[in-house]
Scaffold this active site. Sequence first.
Site, PDB file in Angstrom:
ATOM      1  CD  GLU A 170     -43.848  40.660 -56.117  1.00  0.00           C
ATOM      2  OE1 GLU A 170     -44.491  41.675 -55.774  1.00  0.00           O
ATOM      3  OE2 GLU A 170     -44.044  40.047 -57.187  1.00  0.00           O
TER       4      GLU A 170
ATOM      5  CG  ASN B 153     -43.919  37.107 -58.901  1.00  0.00           C
ATOM      6  OD1 ASN B 153     -45.094  37.470 -58.851  1.00  0.00           O
ATOM      7  ND2 ASN B 153     -42.914  37.866 -58.496  1.00  0.00           N
TER       8      ASN B 153
ATOM      9  CD  GLU C  13     -46.729  38.105 -55.259  1.00  0.00           C
ATOM     10  OE1 GLU C  13     -46.633  38.519 -56.428  1.00  0.00           O
ATOM     11  OE2 GLU C  13     -46.529  38.810 -54.253  1.00  0.00           O
TER      12      GLU C  13
ATOM     13  CG  ASP D  36     -48.903  39.126 -58.712  1.00  0.00           C
ATOM     14  OD1 ASP D  36     -49.239  40.264 -58.336  1.00  0.00           O
ATOM     15  OD2 ASP D  36     -47.745  38.845 -59.066  1.00  0.00           O
TER      16      ASP D  36
ATOM     17  CD  GLU E  49     -49.277  43.849 -57.895  1.00  0.00           C
ATOM     18  OE1 GLU E  49     -48.375  43.011 -57.797  1.00  0.00           O
ATOM     19  OE2 GLU E  49     -50.001  43.955 -58.903  1.00  0.00           O
TER      20      GLU E  49
END
Length: 467
Positions: free
Chosen positions: A234, A289, A321, A351, A408
């Site tokens: 990520e 993101n 995300e 997310d 996560e």
Amino acid sequence: MIQPAPSEQGPDLHEVNSLRVHLQRLSSHDQDTGLVNCEALLAAINTEIAKARPRPLGATLIEIRIRGLSRIGEVYSRKAIGSVIRQLAERLELAPIKNRIIGRIDHKSFGVFLYDVADPVLALQSAKQLAALCSRPIPWGDQSLVIEAIAGVAQTTEAGQDAATLLHHAGLALRASSESGSPGYSFFDPAEARAAKRRNDLITIVNQAVEQKLFEMVYQPFFSFKTGKLMGFEALMRLRHPEFGNIPPNEFIPIAEETSLISRLGAWCIEDTCRTAAEWPSHLVVAVNFSPAQFYSGTLLAEVNHALERTQFPAYRLDVEITEGTFLKDQELVLSQLNALRGMGCSIALDDFGTGYSSLSYLWQFPFSKLKIDRSFVHALDTTAKAPSILKSIIDLSRNLGIEVTAEGIETSEQMLALRNLNCDYLQGFLCGRPTSKSNLAAIILKNFSETLGQENAKLSKIRVIR
Ligand code: G
Ligand code: G
Ligand code: MN
């Protein structure tokens, strides 16, 4: 008899004097209400502060701000606004409060200076009273106009303080009064001043940083529970400022969003990330993101297309995300762009699942590839007995919808084992890898590759033994 023309006779002294008085009044008073204007109010306060020296003056300034005036202007007229302001000024003047000066600060604010109120409780009480007084409906013809008044309170506590600072502080107190849940009146808090300063600094810094490309992407690995294999990284943004040090994304992303810099920052982030990921082995994906604001800029799809083309990175290796907050404003607009991204080949992950509104409707309205359970649920495993049931429900729900699940924020092996037993697909967290800069990624990729190779060899040798 012929009267001499006035110019020949010279100006009448009486007229000159009344003109002077009139001009003075014009320069120190507000024409709409007849109250003293801001400048004159500040001058009067400074005079009081000077009189008290060297001791600090124990006095209070209340700024009363009227909300709803532009709505009244839109529905009725400017005349209605004028009438509201005049009636409010009258109310304030008639208020049973002694030893005060009332002034007009700007088009929507009044200032009430209380010469001798040093007691904070009394000051706040007066603010409450005055705000309530101004918040009562206002007659306009046969209508009744509804506005709201909020109040900010500041006091002269230091000998050196001047009127402008006092007014500045009362204005900052209004910020807290306007927040939802506030009773509508509040005291100046020095933390407000620091927060305002920090915000202003950050706006400057983020602007500069976008210009000078001071942002850096770091990468956090995530793994498959089933195989233990590295699946990808990520991408997370970092800002290391030469003067202000590390500024976390939780601080700079909202600033970028508010000032519309987010679009440029987002475009840079996508392209920089794709350029980095293009150098990784082709089985690895990268997750980026996306901020809700990017979906409202109108340029997002073009930016993604452009980045993929320029870096020759295949869309199927890009995970987008988003958080639930993305859907808040205009679901249709967001859904159409998510569909377009999917059409291009990108995967879409939801997310921070569980922290927002967790409306299940998002889950069936859009075919997410992946759901990322927020780390607060993982951490809850350590503190509440209910956590496994909630995690299990989320994982089962996703599984039934054909959506893969990442946990996560896994920090301990206990958390990892619990999630493996709950049948979670992917793990991410400090336990198996912190976000690191791109120069360290080759080592992580190689290590995982050799470990996986080791496991495969071990399996092969077991098979041979059995034979
Ligand atoms: O990496 P860190 O824990 O500091 O991130 C804090 C928050 O900032 C997280 O919610 C994360 O999703 C967000 N964030 C980090 N990098 C980016 C980015 O590049 N773009 C957007 N929109 N958000 C990011
Ligand atoms: O909102 P988002 O999921 O994008 O946030 C990702 C951020 O979470 C990362 O920037 C990272 O700094 C942080 N993070 C990742 N793993 C862990 C972890 O194990 N513990 C904690 N506390 N934070 C983590
Ligand atoms: Mn994320």
